[in-house]
Design a protein around this motif. Structure first.
Motif, PDB file in Angstrom:
ATOM      1  N   SER A  26      -2.805  -7.640 -18.450  1.00 33.02           N
ATOM      2  CA  SER A  26      -2.801  -8.443 -17.217  1.00 33.02           C
ATOM      3  C   SER A  26      -3.279  -9.866 -17.453  1.00 33.02           C
ATOM      4  O   SER A  26      -2.978 -10.773 -16.680  1.00 33.02           O
ATOM      5  N   GLY A  27      -4.017 -10.104 -18.548  1.00 35.70           N
ATOM      6  CA  GLY A  27      -4.501 -11.449 -18.838  1.00 35.70           C
ATOM      7  C   GLY A  27      -3.389 -12.440 -19.138  1.00 35.70           C
ATOM      8  O   GLY A  27      -3.599 -13.659 -19.050  1.00 35.70           O
ATOM      9  N   ARG A  28      -2.219 -11.946 -19.483  1.00 32.74           N
ATOM     10  CA  ARG A  28      -1.102 -12.847 -19.775  1.00 32.74           C
ATOM     11  C   ARG A  28      -0.667 -13.635 -18.544  1.00 32.74           C
ATOM     12  O   ARG A  28       0.028 -14.652 -18.668  1.00 32.74           O
ATOM     13  N   ALA A  29      -1.041 -13.174 -17.363  1.00 34.22           N
ATOM     14  CA  ALA A  29      -0.677 -13.877 -16.134  1.00 34.22           C
ATOM     15  C   ALA A  29      -1.642 -15.010 -15.809  1.00 34.22           C
ATOM     16  O   ALA A  29      -1.415 -15.760 -14.857  1.00 34.22           O
ATOM     17  N   ASN A  30      -2.712 -15.150 -16.587  1.00 38.30           N
ATOM     18  CA  ASN A  30      -3.727 -16.168 -16.342  1.00 38.30           C
ATOM     19  C   ASN A  30      -3.416 -17.408 -17.177  1.00 38.30           C
ATOM     20  O   ASN A  30      -3.569 -17.394 -18.397  1.00 38.30           O
ATOM     21  N   PRO A  31      -2.962 -18.513 -16.536  1.00 39.39           N
ATOM     22  CA  PRO A  31      -2.591 -19.723 -17.301  1.00 39.39           C
ATOM     23  C   PRO A  31      -3.739 -20.258 -18.158  1.00 39.39           C
ATOM     24  O   PRO A  31      -3.521 -20.698 -19.288  1.00 39.39           O
ATOM     25  N   THR A  32      -4.974 -20.215 -17.627  1.00 39.80           N
ATOM     26  CA  THR A  32      -6.114 -20.713 -18.396  1.00 39.80           C
ATOM     27  C   THR A  32      -6.331 -19.876 -19.651  1.00 39.80           C
ATOM     28  O   THR A  32      -6.600 -20.400 -20.732  1.00 39.80           O
ATOM     29  N   GLN A  33      -6.187 -18.556 -19.521  1.00 44.16           N
ATOM     30  CA  GLN A  33      -6.359 -17.685 -20.670  1.00 44.16           C
ATOM     31  C   GLN A  33      -5.244 -17.894 -21.685  1.00 44.16           C
ATOM     32  O   GLN A  33      -5.462 -17.834 -22.896  1.00 44.16           O
ATOM     33  N   THR A  34      -4.028 -18.160 -21.179  1.00 41.57           N
ATOM     34  CA  THR A  34      -2.905 -18.436 -22.079  1.00 41.57           C
ATOM     35  C   THR A  34      -3.184 -19.696 -22.905  1.00 41.57           C
ATOM     36  O   THR A  34      -2.918 -19.735 -24.106  1.00 41.57           O
ATOM     37  N   GLU A  35      -3.730 -20.725 -22.268  1.00 39.79           N
ATOM     38  CA  GLU A  35      -4.073 -21.955 -22.991  1.00 39.79           C
ATOM     39  C   GLU A  35      -5.174 -21.691 -24.019  1.00 39.79           C
ATOM     40  O   GLU A  35      -5.154 -22.225 -25.136  1.00 39.79           O
ATOM     41  N   TRP A  36      -6.131 -20.853 -23.656  1.00 40.01           N
ATOM     42  CA  TRP A  36      -7.214 -20.506 -24.581  1.00 40.01           C
ATOM     43  C   TRP A  36      -6.650 -19.791 -25.803  1.00 40.01           C
ATOM     44  O   TRP A  36      -7.019 -20.097 -26.937  1.00 40.01           O
ATOM     45  N   VAL A  37      -5.753 -18.849 -25.554  1.00 38.16           N
ATOM     46  CA  VAL A  37      -5.151 -18.104 -26.659  1.00 38.16           C
ATOM     47  C   VAL A  37      -4.357 -19.045 -27.566  1.00 38.16           C
ATOM     48  O   VAL A  37      -4.382 -18.930 -28.787  1.00 38.16           O
ATOM     49  N   ALA A  38      -3.646 -19.999 -26.956  1.00 35.21           N
ATOM     50  CA  ALA A  38      -2.885 -20.966 -27.754  1.00 35.21           C
ATOM     51  C   ALA A  38      -3.804 -21.755 -28.676  1.00 35.21           C
ATOM     52  O   ALA A  38      -3.486 -21.994 -29.844  1.00 35.21           O
ATOM     53  N   ALA A  39      -4.974 -22.137 -28.159  1.00 36.39           N
ATOM     54  CA  ALA A  39      -5.914 -22.931 -28.961  1.00 36.39           C
ATOM     55  C   ALA A  39      -6.472 -22.123 -30.128  1.00 36.39           C
ATOM     56  O   ALA A  39      -6.548 -22.613 -31.257  1.00 36.39           O
ATOM     57  N   VAL A  40      -6.862 -20.874 -29.877  1.00 39.05           N
ATOM     58  CA  VAL A  40      -7.477 -20.092 -30.964  1.00 39.05           C
ATOM     59  C   VAL A  40      -6.431 -19.637 -31.986  1.00 39.05           C
ATOM     60  O   VAL A  40      -6.722 -19.569 -33.184  1.00 39.05           O
ATOM     61  N   THR A  41      -5.205 -19.356 -31.536  1.00 40.97           N
ATOM     62  CA  THR A  41      -4.173 -18.949 -32.498  1.00 40.97           C
ATOM     63  C   THR A  41      -3.733 -20.129 -33.354  1.00 40.97           C
ATOM     64  O   THR A  41      -3.395 -19.956 -34.523  1.00 40.97           O
ATOM     65  N   ASP A  42      -3.756 -21.331 -32.788  1.00 43.14           N
ATOM     66  CA  ASP A  42      -3.463 -22.518 -33.596  1.00 43.14           C
ATOM     67  C   ASP A  42      -4.485 -22.681 -34.724  1.00 43.14           C
ATOM     68  O   ASP A  42      -4.163 -23.214 -35.784  1.00 43.14           O
ATOM     69  N   ALA A  43      -5.720 -22.223 -34.482  1.00 47.43           N
ATOM     70  CA  ALA A  43      -6.775 -22.333 -35.497  1.00 47.43           C
ATOM     71  C   ALA A  43      -6.704 -21.212 -36.525  1.00 47.43           C
ATOM     72  O   ALA A  43      -7.424 -21.237 -37.520  1.00 47.43           O
ATOM     73  N   GLY A  44      -5.844 -20.207 -36.273  1.00 45.37           N
ATOM     74  CA  GLY A  44      -5.701 -19.111 -37.224  1.00 45.37           C
ATOM     75  C   GLY A  44      -6.192 -17.769 -36.726  1.00 45.37           C
ATOM     76  O   GLY A  44      -6.099 -16.765 -37.444  1.00 45.37           O
ATOM     77  N   ALA A  45      -6.735 -17.725 -35.500  1.00 48.74           N
ATOM     78  CA  ALA A  45      -7.176 -16.449 -34.934  1.00 48.74           C
ATOM     79  C   ALA A  45      -5.965 -15.638 -34.481  1.00 48.74           C
ATOM     80  O   ALA A  45      -4.852 -16.167 -34.363  1.00 48.74           O
ATOM     81  N   PRO A 104       1.354 -17.308 -27.386  1.00 48.80           N
ATOM     82  CA  PRO A 104       1.646 -17.915 -26.092  1.00 48.80           C
ATOM     83  C   PRO A 104       2.991 -18.628 -26.045  1.00 48.80           C
ATOM     84  O   PRO A 104       3.293 -19.498 -26.862  1.00 48.80           O
ATOM     85  N   GLN A 105       3.809 -18.236 -25.068  1.00 49.41           N
ATOM     86  CA  GLN A 105       5.092 -18.862 -24.792  1.00 49.41           C
ATOM     87  C   GLN A 105       5.225 -18.977 -23.281  1.00 49.41           C
ATOM     88  O   GLN A 105       4.415 -18.437 -22.526  1.00 49.41           O
ATOM     89  N   LYS A 106       6.235 -19.642 -22.835  1.00 48.93           N
ATOM     90  CA  LYS A 106       6.382 -19.851 -21.406  1.00 48.93           C
ATOM     91  C   LYS A 106       6.456 -18.536 -20.636  1.00 48.93           C
ATOM     92  O   LYS A 106       5.908 -18.400 -19.551  1.00 48.93           O
ATOM     93  N   GLN A 107       7.138 -17.563 -21.200  1.00 52.39           N
ATOM     94  CA  GLN A 107       7.304 -16.317 -20.474  1.00 52.39           C
ATOM     95  C   GLN A 107       6.000 -15.542 -20.339  1.00 52.39           C
ATOM     96  O   GLN A 107       5.893 -14.637 -19.524  1.00 52.39           O
ATOM     97  N   ASP A 108       4.988 -15.890 -21.158  1.00 44.83           N
ATOM     98  CA  ASP A 108       3.718 -15.197 -21.049  1.00 44.83           C
ATOM     99  C   ASP A 108       3.031 -15.458 -19.716  1.00 44.83           C
ATOM    100  O   ASP A 108       2.147 -14.709 -19.311  1.00 44.83           O
ATOM    101  N   ARG A 109       3.424 -16.543 -19.036  1.00 47.66           N
ATOM    102  CA  ARG A 109       2.826 -16.840 -17.740  1.00 47.66           C
ATOM    103  C   ARG A 109       3.392 -15.959 -16.635  1.00 47.66           C
ATOM    104  O   ARG A 109       2.859 -15.909 -15.538  1.00 47.66           O
ATOM    105  N   HIS A 110       4.482 -15.285 -16.925  1.00 46.61           N
ATOM    106  CA  HIS A 110       5.134 -14.478 -15.898  1.00 46.61           C
ATOM    107  C   HIS A 110       5.508 -13.112 -16.461  1.00 46.61           C
ATOM    108  O   HIS A 110       6.679 -12.807 -16.658  1.00 46.61           O
ATOM    109  N   PRO A 111       4.517 -12.251 -16.748  1.00 46.60           N
ATOM    110  CA  PRO A 111       4.832 -10.914 -17.245  1.00 46.60           C
ATOM    111  C   PRO A 111       5.481 -10.090 -16.153  1.00 46.60           C
ATOM    112  O   PRO A 111       5.386 -10.426 -14.972  1.00 46.60           O
TER     113      PRO A 111
END
Length: 335
Positions: free
Chosen positions: A173-192, A256-263
């Motif tokens: 359900s967290g995939r519907a949270n835009p703020t969480q999606t941005e957080w995931v994008a930031a940590v995955t860019d770092a290698g997480a 994170p991709q655009k569709q992740d905002r709308h599961p």
């Protein structure tokens, strides 16, 4: 400098300083040196020069081979002193660690500390995650406010940039949270790495398999909010890590991709039931029907029946077709 203040062999480097070298040259030239000549006490203490008892004020240089042996002896003495200091470090750290444990700031190696406030939990998790050397495993089943996500960002990014393995599991359900999606994008860019799981799992943080934080419950089994247990018991940490990876294997990667905002909406009509989705995640993780049944409290025959029913509904004849469909279906994002 008096004789008592003169450095002993091994307490100074073998090289002569400029002042000592000049005094040494004066002695070689046969000059009579006053007792307070600069560097003289050091040269005498290291036996580079010797008193001439027959001629007050005159000094005799040590023979090169004798001098070499003396300098080696001095260096070895210094090395032994250093080794002695190194040997004391575990005792010093152990004493300080015991004091932290005595004051409730650190769990014992085979015990646990109940952190009874958000502040205490945050302080210890920050300290351990920023000190991680190999691995940080985090399972977060609940909603995380924007403020909490921002505060936790560096604790995931900094270790990941250092090469630490950082893995986090969220609820689907967290995939519907835009703020969480941005957080995931930031940590995955770092290698997480981040995955989501559409089933219940306990909240935990495990660092280097030697520190673990997990939820606290009262005697009635009710969750105690805003608290956590902290342990350094290696056996407990390893069991929790195994539990984490059992959930990780069933979870779906979150890139994170655009569709992740709308599961997909849980209210829509779907081909799979919650039980069938749990079974499919376990199949993808490599578990047999017997293993899945044991985990879910079902018989192997019931699990096989669920799989057969779903194959028939989709018009498939093999499990391979079913798992391929599942890997590309938006229904894998459902709880």
């Amino acid at each position: 400098m008096t004789d008592q203040e003169a450095p002993s062999p091994g307490t100074t480097p073998p090289q002569l300083g400029a002042t000592e070298m000049e005094t040494y040259r004066r002695a070689l030239r046969g000059e009579h040196l006053p007792e307070d000549a600069p560097g003289l006490d050091s040269l005498l203490a290291r036996e580079i020069l010797h008193y001439n008892p027959h001629e007050p004020g005159a000094y005799v240089p040590a023979p090169p081979r004798y001098l070499e042996s003396q300098l080696y002896a001095g260096a070895l003495k210094a090395l032994q002193a250093t080794i002695g200091e190194l040997a004391q470090i575990p005792d010093v750290v152990g004493e300080l660690e015991a004091e932290q444990q005595r004051h409730g700031r650190l769990a014992g190696p085979a015990g646990s500390v109940h952190l009874t406030s958000v502040e205490a939990v945050n302080a210890e998790t920050i300290r351990t995650t920023l000190g991680a050397q190999r691995e940080i495993l985090t399972a977060q089943p609940g909603f995380r406010p924007t403020k909490v996500l921002k505060a936790a960002l560096n604790r995931h990014v900094e270790p990941a940039l250092r090469g630490v393995t950082v893995r986090t599991i969220y609820r689907t359900s967290g995939r519907a949270n835009p703020t969480q999606t941005e957080w995931v994008a930031a940590v995955t860019d770092a290698g997480a790495q981040v995955r989501t799981l559409g089933e219940n799992f306990p909240r935990m943080i495990i660092v280097d398999r030697s520190h673990a934080f997990f939820e606290a419950f009262d005697e009635e089994g009710a969750l105690i909010p805003q608290t956590a247990w902290y342990t350094q018991d290696r056996a407990v940490c390893e069991v929790l890590a195994q539990h984490f990876y059992a959930s990780w294997d069933r979870a779906d990667p979150w890139l994170p991709q655009k569709q992740d905002r709308h599961p997909p909406s849980p209210a829509a009509d779907h081909m799979t039931s919650r039980v069938q989705r749990t079974i499919l995640r376990s199949i993808v993780a490599g578990r047999s029907h017997a293993q899945i049944g044991k985990e879910l409290g079902l018989s192997e025959r019931t699990v096989t029946g669920h799989v057969a029913k779903l194959r028939a509904a989709l018009g498939f004849t093999t499990v391979a077709q079913l798992t391929y469909w599942w890997a590309t279906s938006p229904e894998r994002l459902l709880p």
